[in-house]
Design a protein around this motif. Structure first.
Motif, PDB file in Angstrom:
ATOM      1  N   UNK A 146       6.125  -0.715  -8.660  1.00  0.00           N
ATOM      2  CA  UNK A 146       6.120  -0.076  -9.969  1.00  0.00           C
ATOM      3  C   UNK A 146       7.534   0.004 -10.547  1.00  0.00           C
ATOM      4  N   UNK A 147       8.505   0.294  -9.692  1.00  0.00           N
ATOM      5  CA  UNK A 147       9.895   0.336 -10.149  1.00  0.00           C
ATOM      6  C   UNK A 147      10.340  -1.035 -10.648  1.00  0.00           C
ATOM      7  N   UNK A 148       9.855  -2.090 -10.009  1.00  0.00           N
ATOM      8  CA  UNK A 148      10.200  -3.444 -10.452  1.00  0.00           C
ATOM      9  C   UNK A 148       9.676  -3.711 -11.858  1.00  0.00           C
ATOM     10  N   UNK A 149       8.468  -3.223 -12.164  1.00  0.00           N
ATOM     11  CA  UNK A 149       7.930  -3.385 -13.523  1.00  0.00           C
ATOM     12  C   UNK A 149       8.805  -2.667 -14.546  1.00  0.00           C
ATOM     13  N   UNK A 150       9.242  -1.465 -14.200  1.00  0.00           N
ATOM     14  CA  UNK A 150      10.111  -0.714 -15.107  1.00  0.00           C
ATOM     15  C   UNK A 150      11.439  -1.449 -15.287  1.00  0.00           C
ATOM     16  N   UNK A 151      11.986  -1.992 -14.200  1.00  0.00           N
ATOM     17  CA  UNK A 151      13.236  -2.760 -14.289  1.00  0.00           C
ATOM     18  C   UNK A 151      13.082  -3.975 -15.196  1.00  0.00           C
ATOM     19  N   UNK A 152      11.964  -4.665 -15.058  1.00  0.00           N
ATOM     20  CA  UNK A 152      11.700  -5.838 -15.903  1.00  0.00           C
ATOM     21  C   UNK A 152      11.610  -5.416 -17.368  1.00  0.00           C
ATOM     22  N   UNK A 158       0.836  -1.191   0.000  1.00  0.00           N
ATOM     23  CA  UNK A 158       0.000   0.000   0.000  1.00  0.00           C
ATOM     24  C   UNK A 158       0.873   1.244   0.000  1.00  0.00           C
ATOM     25  N   UNK A 159       0.294   2.337  -0.420  1.00  0.00           N
ATOM     26  CA  UNK A 159       0.966   3.629  -0.382  1.00  0.00           C
ATOM     27  C   UNK A 159       2.342   3.628  -0.998  1.00  0.00           C
ATOM     28  N   UNK A 160       3.308   4.058  -0.217  1.00  0.00           N
ATOM     29  CA  UNK A 160       4.689   4.190  -0.687  1.00  0.00           C
ATOM     30  C   UNK A 160       5.307   2.843  -1.068  1.00  0.00           C
ATOM     31  N   UNK A 161       4.811   1.770  -0.455  1.00  0.00           N
ATOM     32  CA  UNK A 161       5.353   0.442  -0.783  1.00  0.00           C
ATOM     33  C   UNK A 161       5.117   0.099  -2.251  1.00  0.00           C
ATOM     34  N   UNK A 162       4.059   0.634  -2.833  1.00  0.00           N
ATOM     35  CA  UNK A 162       3.757   0.346  -4.239  1.00  0.00           C
ATOM     36  C   UNK A 162       4.775   0.960  -5.192  1.00  0.00           C
ATOM     37  N   UNK A 163       5.467   1.996  -4.751  1.00  0.00           N
ATOM     38  CA  UNK A 163       6.476   2.613  -5.608  1.00  0.00           C
ATOM     39  C   UNK A 163       7.551   1.599  -5.988  1.00  0.00           C
ATOM     40  N   UNK A 164       7.958   0.764  -5.041  1.00  0.00           N
ATOM     41  CA  UNK A 164       8.940  -0.279  -5.333  1.00  0.00           C
ATOM     42  C   UNK A 164       8.406  -1.303  -6.312  1.00  0.00           C
TER      43      UNK A 164
END
Length: 127
Positions: A97-103, A89-95
């Motif tokens: 989303x970043x994982x999707x970009x990394x993939x 939730x919240x700020x945890x979702x930023x990581x």
């Protein structure tokens, strides 16, 4: 939402059904089980588990059930990602989303561009 943890055999069964269409356990065994050295019963059990998870539909045909995928590959992917995302939730979702970009980046520039196009389409209100 069904429990979506998939074993290797369950994933392989889904891949075959998405490619081939409806099959009974005996037919699935011919396609998948023989090369893996597993029994018809093992294949049948995997198909039953997928049915119980809501990922397959079945119909009695003669003496056996014939199974077909209840969801598309894209819908299953969406459900799997949603089940992971709901844990954050919240700020945890930023990581996440970043994982999707990394993939996407690891997959190459073309994949990054497709991701960018998808995001832009959603921002403009499209699908």
């Amino acid at each position: 939402m069904p429990h979506l943890a998939l074993g290797d055999l369950e994933q392989a069964v889904l891949d075959v059904l998405w490619r081939e269409g409806a099959l009974n356990p005996g037919q699935m065994h011919q396609v998948l089980g023989e090369e893996r050295g597993i029994s018809v019963n093992t294949v049948s059990s995997a198909m039953k588990r997928l049915f119980d998870k809501g990922l397959l539909e079945r119909e009695k045909v003669s003496h056996a059930y014939e199974y077909r995928a209840a969801v598309s590959r894209a819908e299953l992917q969406r459900q799997l990602i949603a089940s992971i995302a709901e844990r954050f939730s919240g700020e945890e979702r930023a990581g996440l989303l970043a994982a999707f970009v990394d993939i996407a980046q690891a997959d190459g520039e073309e994949t990054l561009r497709r991701l960018e196009a998808l995001v832009n389409a959603r921002l403009k209100g499209g699908e």
